[in-house]
Design an enzyme around this catalytic site. Structure first.
Site, PDB file in Angstrom:
ATOM      1  N   ASP A 103      -8.674  12.165 -41.005  1.00  0.00           N
ATOM      2  CA  ASP A 103      -7.470  12.536 -41.743  1.00  0.00           C
ATOM      3  C   ASP A 103      -7.418  11.847 -43.103  1.00  0.00           C
ATOM      4  OD1 ASP A 103      -5.065  13.852 -42.146  1.00  0.00           O
ATOM      5  OD2 ASP A 103      -4.215  13.238 -40.222  1.00  0.00           O
ATOM      6  N   ASP A 112      -0.596  21.561 -40.906  1.00  0.00           N
ATOM      7  CA  ASP A 112       0.245  20.876 -39.928  1.00  0.00           C
ATOM      8  C   ASP A 112       1.306  21.809 -39.355  1.00  0.00           C
ATOM      9  OD1 ASP A 112      -1.024  18.450 -39.995  1.00  0.00           O
ATOM     10  OD2 ASP A 112       0.411  17.472 -41.322  1.00  0.00           O
TER      11      ASP A 112
END
Length: 693
Positions: free
Chosen positions: A448, A516
């Site tokens: 990430d 997301d």
């Protein structure tokens, strides 16, 4: 195929349907000749005959015609190359030589120019119908500052009414497609954030009258995971040029001392006469064949623990989720954020990549062994390029972050950006991550990157501006080193969702986290835009809980959530401990169905049957004699039935049987899908499988 004229001043690269040609004039000016339908070498030579227009006091004859315009001389278009020394700025180059290298698909062409101690080499390679272009600079003279070094300038034929397609967005709303008329002047997109960014994907397409399956489309895609810029210019004489490369502005990329060199990222271009859909399928095939590692291996169905647990995790709790995931048919179990250091919230722990002893007293190995015993692979989440001020790493090395002397260190998401351009930071991350991957049988890493560059300084360095490029190069090198040492570990690129998606990161990872936003209805538009350039094989998509408490509170059926996520690499991210036995049983059925159609989705040719603009939307995948259709009904109006779907990409003389309905269709299949919404406007979705008989 690469062909060279007898006078060695005209070069043409040809793929199955297209050609790309350039010509060197007697005055050593490199001109663009052709990009479009396949032509012969003789045709390219004929294009090189017409003389250039005469220069005037206000116009430059080469503008809009040069293959790679540099700064300097009578040029007024955006320069692809801008350099300076202490004495002068700009380039006055002369042709030196050309070189070729043999490759299975036709070889690489290198055109070498020189300006004093600077050598500029333009690289070309045709893979199928995708032209890869990049540039190498090598300095053998005084120290040279490279202000701008774009990978390529693309020149389009003279036409009226060009239209520009691009993908724009923000966090949780990435990859949304927009098409607008191209007007005179420049349209500039890019990122000054240090990573690819949620706001734009580094891709553009231009057409005049294309539809989904007909018409000419020109597309360009940049392979760079840092700050970048693409400028699309319609010039005064109606010519169009597209210039792009690393870095957003012209404040400086790097310095080259004597003996040093710099290679730009690849800027790839594609011409197609099969509409937007044909261009997409060509891009997908190119990436599966030449970009994505092991693209012939289908990605597994995964479960990710994040939405089920957030930061409140334990080994026992993860084992409960793992057992439920295994019963559902999941193949890869992933422990997300919260397993390491003092990571009980987003305020601490980043940078300390060792398991939390309270949560995992025996490290990750006992859980990984349990997951493997359940028949699944084991994965973890990391964010190596970041650090929390509340961490052992930051307390030991506060100078390892990007910062400006005398300025406040800006925290976003309670974290700072490590200066990965530093060799000591690179070595620390290698030691930490390599030790982690050696400590337990880990099969997958979700990598990430949850904040942008803000205080991009490097106090004490002679040229701190270089960190913008060196950070990305170091990221690539670290990923390459880890992959070489752990060849069986797969990597996913994530950046708060879709903030780092480009051809550069895709050549070093196995899949990407698209967004997301896991709402199944929102995802249809995101996935539609994503598919313009990237294949389903890399597009991770999750089934999460309803209502969608993470984002919008929307209620949707498990059926709709699964069919939406099955359009890419299927994952599950809900709290399985709260799912009913009926929901788990239904989910098992959907996972089983996905495994049946997975080869078609991940390796098949994609046809976008209807866009997600309200009402019915659908996509189709074709592989060999089989096809699968995923369709979603978002709304109905005035009691109308959802329209039938006319399929594409099939043999018009053959018959196809639909497994779900038992109907046999011939030729251009018109499929009635049975989708409907209830009086409350409930969403509906379906999967239809057909096989040639």
């Amino acid at each position: 195929m690469l062909e060279i004229a007898d006078n060695a001043r005209t070069w043409i690269l040809s793929g199955p349907t297209s050609s790309y040609a350039v010509h060197l004039t007697e005055g050593d000016e490199l001109l663009h000749l052709h990009w479009g339908p396949r032509i012969a070498l003789a045709d390219a030579e004929a294009l090189a005959v017409p003389p250039l227009p005469t220069a005037s006091s206000f116009e430059a004859p080469l503008d809009g015609r040069e293959e790679y315009p540099v700064e300097g001389g009578p040029r007024f278009v955006r320069p692809a190359l801008s350099v300076r020394t202490d004495e002068r700025r700009g380039t006055e180059w002369a042709f030196e030589a050309y070189e070729t290298s043999d490759e299975p698909e036709g070889g690489e062409l290198r055109l070498r120019f020189r300006d004093g101690g600077l050598t500029i080499t333009l690289h070309y390679r045709m893979r199928a119908d995708v032209v890869e272009r990049w540039v190498t600079l090598r300095n053998e003279g005084p120290v040279l500052e490279v202000l701008r070094a774009d990978s390529a300038t693309w020149t389009l034929p003279e036409r009226e009414d060009w239209r520009l397609s691009q993908l724009h967005g923000r966090w949780a709303a990435e990859s949304r497609l927009v098409r607008t008329p191209l007007t005179y002047g420049e349209k500039v997109i890019g990122s000054r954030r240090g990573h690819t960014g949620h706001q734009h994907l580094p891709w553009v397409a231009l057409d005049t009258d294309a539809t989904e399956e007909r018409g000419e489309v020109y597309g360009c895609a940049l392979g760079w995971s840092g700050s970048w810029r693409i400028a699309v210019a319609q010039l005064a004489d109606a010519r169009v040029q597209v210039t792009g490369g690393a870095g957003y502005d012209d404040s400086g990329l790097l310095r080259l001392a004597a003996g040093e060199s710099f290679t730009t990222p690849v800027f790839a271009g594609l011409w197609s006469d099969a509409g937007f859909g044909g261009a997409s399928r060509a891009w997908h095939a190119y990436q599966r064949a030449h970009v994505v590692p092991d693209a012939d291996v289908d990605r597994p169905v995964l479960f990710n623990s994040w939405e089920a647990t957030l930061f409140d995790i334990s080994e026992e709790q993860q084992e409960v989720l793992a057992r439920r995931a295994a019963e559902m048919g999941v193949e890869l179990f992933v422990v997300d954020d919260g397993w390491f250091g003092a990571r009980t919230s987003d305020r601490a722990g980043l940078g300390d990549w060792t398991p939390n002893p309270d949560r995992f007293p025996g490290g990750l190995k006992p859980l990984a062994d349990q997951v493997h015993a359940l028949g699944m692979q084991f994965g973890i989440w990391v964010e190596p390029e970041m650090v929390n001020p509340d961490s052992d790493l930051y307390r030991a090395h506060p100078d390892w972050v990007q910062y400006q002397s005398g300025r406040k260190r800006t925290e976003l998401r309670n974290q700072l950006v490590l200066n990965l351009a530093r060799e000591d930071v690179q070595e620390y991350l290698w030691e930490q991550l390599n030790a982690l991957l050696c400590s337990a049988p880990i099969d997958y890493v979700k990598w990430d990157f949850n904040r942008c560059f803000t205080d991009a300084g490097w106090p004490g360095d002679a040229y701190p501006q270089r960190l913008w490029v060196d950070h990305v190069d170091a990221l690539y090198a670290l990923l390459g080193r880890l992959r070489a040492a752990h060849p069986n570990v797969a990597f996913e690129s994530c950046s708060g969702g879709g903030g780092r998606i480009d051809l550069g990161i895709m050549s070093r990872t196995d899949q990407v986290w698209t967004s997301d936003n896991t709402d199944p209805l929102d995802r249809l538009a995101i996935q539609h835009g994503f598919s313009q350039i990237h294949p389903a094989r890399v597009m991770a998509a999750w089934v999460t809980d309803s209502p969608n408490t993470q984002l919008n509170g929307r209620v949707s059926s498990l059926r709709f959530r699964f069919v939406s996520a099955m359009a890419g690499v299927l994952g599950v991210g809900g709290d399985l401990s709260e799912w009913t036995e009926e929901e788990l049983a239904e989910a098992r059925g959907w996972v089983s169905l996905y495994k049946e159609i997975r080869p078609l989705v991940q390796r098949g040719d994609l046809y976008r049957l209807r866009p997600p603009a309200g009402g019915l939307s659908a996509v189709q995948y074709v592989l060999g004699d089989e096809t699968v259709v995923l369709a979603w009904l978002q709304a109905q109006h005035y009691g109308e039935s959802a329209p039938a779907l006319r399929l594409r990409g099939l043999d018009a003389t053959a018959s196809y049987e639909c497994r779900e309905t038992g109907e046999v269709h011939r030729g251009a299949v018109l499929l009635h899908h049975g989708l409907r919404t209830g009086l409350r406007g409930d969403l509906d979705a379906t999967v239809l499988r057909l096989r040639r008989i």
